[in-house]
Design a protein around this motif. Structure first.
Motif, PDB file in Angstrom:
ATOM      1  N   ILE A  31      22.682  39.964  43.013  1.00 35.79           N
ATOM      2  CA  ILE A  31      22.678  41.235  43.371  1.00 35.79           C
ATOM      3  C   ILE A  31      23.439  42.003  42.260  1.00 35.79           C
ATOM      4  CG2 ILE A  31      22.661  42.937  45.089  1.00 35.79           C
ATOM      5  CD1 ILE A  31      22.811  41.148  47.041  1.00 35.79           C
ATOM      6  N   PHE A  32      22.660  42.585  41.409  1.00 30.66           N
ATOM      7  CA  PHE A  32      23.291  43.360  40.196  1.00 30.66           C
ATOM      8  C   PHE A  32      23.425  44.679  40.753  1.00 30.66           C
ATOM      9  CE2 PHE A  32      23.749  45.582  36.120  1.00 30.66           C
ATOM     10  CZ  PHE A  32      24.498  44.968  35.425  1.00 30.66           C
ATOM     11  N   GLY A  33      24.566  45.386  40.702  1.00 28.51           N
ATOM     12  CA  GLY A  33      24.623  46.843  40.903  1.00 28.51           C
ATOM     13  C   GLY A  33      24.846  47.636  39.695  1.00 28.51           C
ATOM     14  N   GLY A 178      16.709  33.288  46.936  1.00 28.79           N
ATOM     15  CA  GLY A 178      16.345  33.327  45.415  1.00 28.79           C
ATOM     16  C   GLY A 178      15.874  34.685  44.648  1.00 28.79           C
ATOM     17  N   THR A 179      15.852  35.613  45.560  1.00 27.28           N
ATOM     18  CA  THR A 179      15.236  36.992  45.101  1.00 27.28           C
ATOM     19  C   THR A 179      16.343  37.512  44.363  1.00 27.28           C
ATOM     20  OG1 THR A 179      13.963  37.221  46.889  1.00 27.28           O
ATOM     21  CG2 THR A 179      13.890  39.151  45.347  1.00 27.28           C
ATOM     22  N   THR A 180      16.001  38.247  42.955  1.00 27.11           N
ATOM     23  CA  THR A 180      16.846  38.746  42.373  1.00 27.11           C
ATOM     24  C   THR A 180      16.820  40.441  42.642  1.00 27.11           C
ATOM     25  OG1 THR A 180      16.478  37.422  40.389  1.00 27.11           O
ATOM     26  CG2 THR A 180      17.720  39.383  39.974  1.00 27.11           C
ATOM     27  N   ILE A 181      18.090  41.018  42.905  1.00 26.27           N
ATOM     28  CA  ILE A 181      17.993  42.582  42.978  1.00 26.27           C
ATOM     29  C   ILE A 181      18.768  43.188  42.172  1.00 26.27           C
ATOM     30  CG2 ILE A 181      18.703  44.158  45.002  1.00 26.27           C
ATOM     31  CD1 ILE A 181      17.104  42.299  46.348  1.00 26.27           C
ATOM     32  N   PHE A 182      18.255  44.137  41.786  1.00 23.26           N
ATOM     33  CA  PHE A 182      18.936  45.225  40.692  1.00 23.26           C
ATOM     34  C   PHE A 182      18.829  46.391  41.489  1.00 23.26           C
ATOM     35  CE2 PHE A 182      18.963  48.556  37.636  1.00 23.26           C
ATOM     36  CZ  PHE A 182      19.691  47.784  36.543  1.00 23.26           C
ATOM     37  N   PHE A 183      20.058  46.921  41.655  1.00 25.43           N
ATOM     38  CA  PHE A 183      20.377  47.871  42.658  1.00 25.43           C
ATOM     39  C   PHE A 183      21.187  49.255  42.072  1.00 25.43           C
ATOM     40  CE2 PHE A 183      21.975  47.701  47.164  1.00 25.43           C
ATOM     41  CZ  PHE A 183      22.812  49.012  47.118  1.00 25.43           C
ATOM     42  N   SER A 184      20.646  50.277  41.953  1.00 27.74           N
ATOM     43  CA  SER A 184      21.608  51.290  41.307  1.00 27.74           C
ATOM     44  C   SER A 184      22.137  52.194  42.420  1.00 27.74           C
ATOM     45  CB  SER A 184      20.685  52.341  40.363  1.00 27.74           C
ATOM     46  OG  SER A 184      20.158  53.351  41.073  1.00 27.74           O
ATOM     47  N   ARG A 192      30.173  47.951  46.637  1.00 25.88           N
ATOM     48  CA  ARG A 192      31.118  46.972  46.892  1.00 25.88           C
ATOM     49  C   ARG A 192      30.664  46.030  47.902  1.00 25.88           C
ATOM     50  NH1 ARG A 192      34.391  44.034  48.463  1.00 25.88           N
ATOM     51  NH2 ARG A 192      36.590  44.269  49.394  1.00 25.88           N
ATOM     52  N   ARG A 193      30.047  46.530  48.717  1.00 28.57           N
ATOM     53  CA  ARG A 193      29.572  45.823  50.111  1.00 28.57           C
ATOM     54  C   ARG A 193      28.554  44.752  49.850  1.00 28.57           C
ATOM     55  NH1 ARG A 193      30.389  50.292  53.473  1.00 28.57           N
ATOM     56  NH2 ARG A 193      28.363  51.010  52.986  1.00 28.57           N
ATOM     57  N   VAL A 194      27.721  45.195  48.892  1.00 24.29           N
ATOM     58  CA  VAL A 194      26.441  44.381  48.538  1.00 24.29           C
ATOM     59  C   VAL A 194      26.443  43.555  47.234  1.00 24.29           C
ATOM     60  CG1 VAL A 194      23.956  44.480  48.370  1.00 24.29           C
ATOM     61  CG2 VAL A 194      25.132  46.158  49.832  1.00 24.29           C
ATOM     62  N   CYS A 195      26.898  43.776  45.979  1.00 28.07           N
ATOM     63  CA  CYS A 195      26.732  43.487  44.991  1.00 28.07           C
ATOM     64  C   CYS A 195      27.486  42.291  44.337  1.00 28.07           C
ATOM     65  CB  CYS A 195      26.598  44.542  43.722  1.00 28.07           C
ATOM     66  SG  CYS A 195      25.443  45.729  44.182  1.00 28.07           S
ATOM     67  N   ASP A 196      27.086  41.300  43.592  1.00 29.85           N
ATOM     68  CA  ASP A 196      27.706  40.306  43.101  1.00 29.85           C
ATOM     69  C   ASP A 196      28.501  40.715  41.664  1.00 29.85           C
ATOM     70  OD1 ASP A 196      26.571  38.663  44.926  1.00 29.85           O
ATOM     71  OD2 ASP A 196      25.160  38.054  43.681  1.00 29.85           O
ATOM     72  N   ARG A 197      27.776  41.496  40.950  1.00 30.33           N
ATOM     73  CA  ARG A 197      28.193  41.939  39.575  1.00 30.33           C
ATOM     74  C   ARG A 197      27.749  43.275  39.641  1.00 30.33           C
ATOM     75  NH1 ARG A 197      27.010  40.079  34.206  1.00 30.33           N
ATOM     76  NH2 ARG A 197      24.905  39.762  35.149  1.00 30.33           N
ATOM     77  N   VAL A 198      28.713  44.077  38.751  1.00 34.19           N
ATOM     78  CA  VAL A 198      28.379  45.332  38.542  1.00 34.19           C
ATOM     79  C   VAL A 198      28.336  45.956  36.982  1.00 34.19           C
ATOM     80  CG1 VAL A 198      30.742  46.192  38.874  1.00 34.19           C
ATOM     81  CG2 VAL A 198      28.846  47.988  39.280  1.00 34.19           C
ATOM     82  N   GLY A 199      27.394  46.868  36.556  1.00 38.46           N
ATOM     83  CA  GLY A 199      27.576  47.492  35.396  1.00 38.46           C
ATOM     84  C   GLY A 199      27.782  48.835  35.681  1.00 38.46           C
ATOM     85  N   ILE A 200      28.861  49.500  34.912  1.00 40.45           N
ATOM     86  CA  ILE A 200      29.285  50.835  35.094  1.00 40.45           C
ATOM     87  C   ILE A 200      28.536  51.477  33.899  1.00 40.45           C
ATOM     88  CG2 ILE A 200      31.153  52.445  35.348  1.00 40.45           C
ATOM     89  CD1 ILE A 200      32.557  49.929  36.812  1.00 40.45           C
ATOM     90  N   LEU A 201      28.100  52.882  34.337  1.00 42.00           N
ATOM     91  CA  LEU A 201      27.513  53.570  33.157  1.00 42.00           C
ATOM     92  C   LEU A 201      28.005  55.037  33.142  1.00 42.00           C
ATOM     93  CD1 LEU A 201      24.840  52.938  31.448  1.00 42.00           C
ATOM     94  CD2 LEU A 201      23.300  54.127  33.102  1.00 42.00           C
ATOM     95  N   ARG A 202      28.452  55.449  31.907  1.00 43.69           N
ATOM     96  CA  ARG A 202      28.607  56.601  31.833  1.00 43.69           C
ATOM     97  C   ARG A 202      28.248  57.191  30.457  1.00 43.69           C
ATOM     98  NH1 ARG A 202      34.967  58.450  29.975  1.00 43.69           N
ATOM     99  NH2 ARG A 202      34.704  60.383  30.592  1.00 43.69           N
TER     100      ARG A 202
END
Lengths: 306, 262
Positions: A31-33, A178-184, A192-202
């Motif tokens: 789950i990618f945030g 096994g489903t991949t989740i991309f989550f903005s 914080r509650r859901v994701c494994d890893r996070v990308g931060i955009l500015r």
């Protein structure tokens, strides 16, 4: 194996740069945030990796297909679910009629199962739906064909807290299967509650990419100390203490240093109460944004005692 | 195959029935009005109308049932009203879904943009064919009702050949739909183009540039000559069909390359 690979992706709208030289990968099954304030370029990124926008330069590939190659991408679309930030449905039809149409094109292996968890009023025309019910319909259409990758743009907006909690649990179960989740999101606590890893955009650029644990640790802890009446407390000289505020006998600060040092310093005072908790994620976020406070929200119940 | 065309056509069923019913009622009214008018008055009316107006509105004669139908029903209802209506409707096919954020989910379905556009265009066949089919029956029966008779073969041909005319109007609309983000802009321009194309014959004769008239789809569909003389030109119909295919193809190309902004 990667589900999404973005390489030097730039989307230039002419008058404004949507995203600038973005590179990241999303691994299968995670789950990618994708975190950033409104206007940071999250939706532009999502629309580009889904083939709705053409990249100005750079490439994006999803489930092995280059998104700029329409023929290759058609087969892959069968394996993608998408929940856009702004859900546009034909408002004149009932939820059932709409799902029936989607089913004829992409299948509906999981429709019945999803309807046990998410229950929008399917027999009513969509124009009568509340925003929460539209969001539930959006979730069902995103998952009904059993996709391998689901891309969601601000998915919990419009959901009441009960549905939000149910949704968070649901997507954790999905990744377990096994489903991949991309989550903005611009809501830090949610990521914080859901994701494994996070990308931060500015401002269209990726300013951070790490697992959620490191993100939280990097922000330090929130410390609240209460001393007995009349005692003058000054902790500002301690290494790692920032954002210190005092009000009466109570002092609050963020601490990113060593606990032993802190405890030794606190031992110099008559302490009534100490609370060390996780910081609100805005504070963590501020680390990446510097002095300019971005528009972000976080619920107030975020702190957990340690 | 054609799931989207079927879905879109189903969405338009009520609209198709409404369109067919209202046009049919109007035609029944026009025919009963024809019955009530003294024919001598209609003959002198044609002499009183300026030549330009006769050309713009395709009026040849008004005192026979065929001439009346050609001028009032086919020129006003089919060429003007339905032409504008289908250009306007087709101009919404793509732009409306983009403006109201419906296109995102449609484009994530496993088919190409070209196919989506083609199926949306095909969904217009349902109202186009339904309204023309119904008008054949309504006009034939209504004419009998007022004690007149219309040659059924000419009547059928007037409507069969109206289909390519309405298809080219729709193709103009769908092309505009791929050019503009705002549906009202696409639709107004679509309606405006049909008005301009329908009056271009007047401009052509006024400027001595007679070739300009051939830009207009109307140069390739002449209900007056079908109804009054029983003559029609298959080549003209092919020209309309080919132009339709070319415009739909250009629309597909344009739609394939454009960004879908949220």
């Amino acid at each position: 194996m990667t589900a999404i690979t973005v390489t030097d992706l730039t989307k230039d709208y002419g008058s404004v740069l949507g995203v600038d030289s973005l590179s990241f990968t999303v691994e299968k099954g995670e789950i990618f945030g994708f975190l950033g304030p409104n206007g940071a370029g999250k939706t532009t990124t999502i629309r580009t990796i889904l083939g709705l926008l053409d990249p100005t330069t750079g490439t994006a590939s999803v489930l092995g297909a280059d998104v700029s190659d329409e023929d290759a991408f058609i087969d892959v679309k069968q394996r993608i679910g998408y929940l856009p930030a702004e859900l546009g449905f034909n408002e004149a039809v009932t939820g059932n009629a709409l799902l029936n149409y989607y089913a004829t094109v992409k299948g509906d292996q999981r429709r019945t199962e999803l309807l046990e968890s998410f229950k929008p009023p399917l027999d009513q025309p969509i124009r009568e739906y509340s925003s929460g019910n539209k969001q539930l319909l959006g979730i069902i259409q995103a998952f009904m064909h059993d996709p391998d990758l689901v891309v969601m743009d601000e998915p919990t907006s419009g959901l009441d807290p009960l549905n939000q909690a149910q949704f968070n649990e649901f997507i954790r179960d999905e990744t377990a299967n096994g489903t991949t989740i991309f989550f903005s999101s611009h809501v830090l606590s949610e990521v914080r509650r859901v994701c494994d890893r996070v990308g931060i955009l500015r401002e269209g650029r990726l300013v951070g990419l790490e697992d959620i644990e490191s993100l939280v640790n990097r922000g330090g802890k929130r410390v609240r100390v209460q001393v007995i009446d009349g005692e003058d407390m000054d902790l500002s000289a301690i290494d790692g203490v920032i954002d210190i505020t005092s009000m009466g006998d109570e002092t609050q600060f963020t601490y990113a240093g060593d606990y032993t040092t802190l405890c030794r310093q606190l031992a110099n005072y008559e302490i009534l109460d100490v609370e060390i908790s996780e910081p609100p994620l805005e504070d963590v976020f501020m680390h990446y944004y510097g002095e300019t406070k971005p528009y972000v929200t976080s619920d107030s119940g975020e702190q957990a005692n340690v | 195959m054609f799931e989207t065309a079927r879905y879109e056509a189903t969405q338009r069923l009520r609209w198709t029935v409404g369109l067919t019913a209202s046009v049919s009622l109007y035609i029944v009214f026009l025919l009963s009005y024809f019955q009530s008018l003294p024919k001598e008055q209609l003959r002198s009316a044609v002499d009183a109308i300026p030549q330009v107006m006769l050309e713009v509105f395709g009026i040849v004669e008004l005192s026979t049932i065929e001439g009346w139908l050609a001028a009032e029903v086919y020129s006003f209802v089919v060429i003007w009203a339905l032409g504008i209506y289908f250009a306007y409707t087709a101009a919404g096919l793509i732009a409306d879904d983009i403006e109201h954020a419906r296109m995102d989910l449609l484009l994530l379905l496993p088919f190409s943009r070209s196919r989506l556009l083609a199926e949306k265009f095909v969904s217009l066949f349902v109202p186009i064919i339904t309204v023309n089919g119904a008008l054949v029956v309504v006009i034939y029966v209504a004419a009998l009702g007022i004690g007149e008779s219309v040659d059924p073969v000419r009547l059928v041909m007037a409507h069969v050949l109206a289909i390519p005319y309405l298809l080219i109007c729709s193709a103009i609309g769908i092309y505009l739909s791929t050019l503009y983000n705002r549906v009202t802009v696409a639709q107004r321009i679509g309606a405006g183009i049909i008005v301009v194309l329908n009056t271009i014959r007047f401009v052509a004769s006024g400027t001595g540039q007679s070739w300009i008239a051939y830009i207009s789809p109307r140069a390739y569909y002449d209900p007056s000559s079908i109804l009054i003389n029983g003559s029609y030109d298959v080549v003209s119909t092919f020209i309309l069909l080919i132009a339709t295919v070319v415009l739909v193809f250009l629309s597909q190309r344009r739609f394939q390359r454009r960004d879908i902004n949220g």
